[in-house]
Design an enzyme around this catalytic site. Structure first.
Site, PDB file in Angstrom:
ATOM      1  N   THR A 124       0.818  -1.215   0.000  1.00  0.00           N
ATOM      2  CA  THR A 124       0.000   0.000   0.000  1.00  0.00           C
ATOM      3  C   THR A 124       0.849   1.261   0.000  1.00  0.00           C
ATOM      4  OG1 THR A 124      -1.462   1.293   1.434  1.00  0.00           O
ATOM      5  CG2 THR A 124      -0.120  -0.316   2.524  1.00  0.00           C
ATOM      6  N   TYR A 149      -1.676   0.212  10.563  1.00  0.00           N
ATOM      7  CA  TYR A 149      -1.962  -0.480   9.298  1.00  0.00           C
ATOM      8  C   TYR A 149      -0.736  -0.417   8.379  1.00  0.00           C
ATOM      9  CZ  TYR A 149      -3.659  -1.122   4.538  1.00  0.00           C
ATOM     10  OH  TYR A 149      -3.801  -1.539   3.229  1.00  0.00           O
TER      11      TYR A 149
END
Ligand SMILES: NC(=O)c1ccc[n+]([C@@H]2O[C@H](COP(=O)([O-])OP(=O)(O)OC[C@H]3O[C@@H](n4cnc5c(N)ncnc54)[C@H](O)[C@@H]3O)[C@@H](O)[C@H]2O)c1
Length: 342
Positions: A124, A149
């Site tokens: 990501t 995250y």
């Protein structure tokens, strides 16, 4: 041991019942591969598994993963399974490290046991954190996640890179920017619950008449709103297929950005959603959220060169039109109440 995969090979797709995973299964099937989905259905949909078998299991279960790989004669793995919400990771970092980091460890152990050597990993843009300066982000820019995250995804990348060194694995980490849109044929689409992404929330606001809160209008961007790089999910899916087929992976591990290299602001998204829905989403402007970088836009030149990949949906309105078409004729998923957040 052969690293690359070829048409006809069976590919294990962890998290293949989810949004990006299901679109990738469709792309795999169309490219002549056989996807085998491995998913615990905690956030995915059995109805989205249309191109091969579904094995229900937890990605942290090494033995079940390894026996699934052996039973299906798997040649490569695409690892999507994990938890995906930045806000959720701030509240429960323990869960994010457990699913996302222990999940990668289990996939690596199982691949080693089952003698599978090619891995494509869902990474990501969150691994970059807040860029030091505006501009396109390239893979050589500093890494510095600003939430659990992003930390968990970067830890996954590092564990994979170390395993490539240690036991001959070959892996590509694909760093997605903002996945968006839906299957142009309407078979599958985005159905997260709860939904936290701007485009589906703006669509929900436009269709329901509820209001959306936008966080901050005083960013150092041309119109003062956050800018992100929206990339169509079918283009992401195709990049996975191309990475699986690479005949050589430099140094055993490569990271590549997947984005269009074009930023769109929150207001541009809201306008495009309004065009597609026939009425604009109502929205109010709230204060900035901690940790929202003003601009996250990819420099996708490495993926373009290495994968010979170009986004086919290279226009925000077309991307959003596919998302609206899916929402109007959705085949699975529920409408959760619109949270006062976007
Ligand atoms: N959606 C985005 O914009 C985006 C951006 C960057 C990276 N990513 C990454 O892409 C991947 C897929 O994202 P998505 O949007 O498709 O999410 P998603 O929630 O739709 O899909 C994730 C899937 O993983 C499954 N899963 C979760 N934990 C599991 C476990 N312990 N065992 C087995 N299955 C499990 C869920 O049931 C779900 O089907 C994630 O790894 C995410 O970090 C997504």
């Amino acid at each position: 041991m052969k690293g690359y995969t070829v048409q006809g090979d069976r590919i294990l797709v962890t998290g293949g019942a989810g949004y990006i995973g299901s679109h990738t299964c469709k792309a795999l099937a169309y490219a002549g591969y056989e996807p085998v989905v491995y998913d615990d259905l905690s956030n995915g949909h059995a109805e989205a598994v249309l191109w091969g078998p579904l094995v229900k299991g937890d990605v942290r279960d090494v033995d079940r993963l390894a026996s699934t790989m052996s039973a299906h004669s798997i040649s490569g793995v695409i690892h999507f399974a994990g938890l995906i919400e930045v806000g959720g990771s701030m509240r429960r970092p323990d869960l994010y490290w457990d699913h996302n980091v222990n999940g990668v460890a289990a996939v690596l152990s199982a691949m080693r046991q089952a003698d599978v050597s090619r891995l494509i990993f869902s990474s990501t843009a969150a691994v970059y954190g807040t860029p030091a300066q505006p501009g396109l982000l390239s893979e050589t820019d500093a890494l510095g996640p600003i939430n659990p995250y992003g930390d968990s995804k970067l830890a996954g990348e590092r564990m994979i890179a170390a395993s490539c060194n240690a036991f001959g694995l070959e892996a590509v980490a694909l760093r997605y920017f903002n996945a968006s849109g839906a299957d142009p044929e309407g078979q599958i689409g985005e159905a997260h619950n709860p939904e936290t992404h701007l485009i589906p929330l703006a669509i929900e606001a436009a269709l329901s008449g509820q209001s959306l809160t936008v966080f901050g209008s005083d960013f150092p961007t041309p119109d003062g709103f956050c800018m992100r790089d929206y990339i169509h999910v079918a283009d992401l899916a195709r990049a996975h297929v191309l990475a699986l087929g690479l005949d050589r992976i430099d140094g055993g591990f490569e990271a590549m950005n997947l984005g269009r290299g074009v930023g769109a602001s929150v207001v541009e998204v809201i306008e495009a959603v309004g065009n597609a829905c026939g009425r604009p989403p109502l929205h109010t402007i709230g204060p900035r959220r901690a940790g929202d970088p003003p601009m996250l836009v990819a420099d996708p030149s490495r993926a373009r060169a290495r994968l010979e990949w170009r986004p086919e949906f290279d226009d925000l309105q077309t991307i959003i039109d596919t998302a609206v078409a899916w929402r109007r004729d959705r085949r699975f998923g529920v409408t959760s109440a619109l949270p006062n957040a976007a």
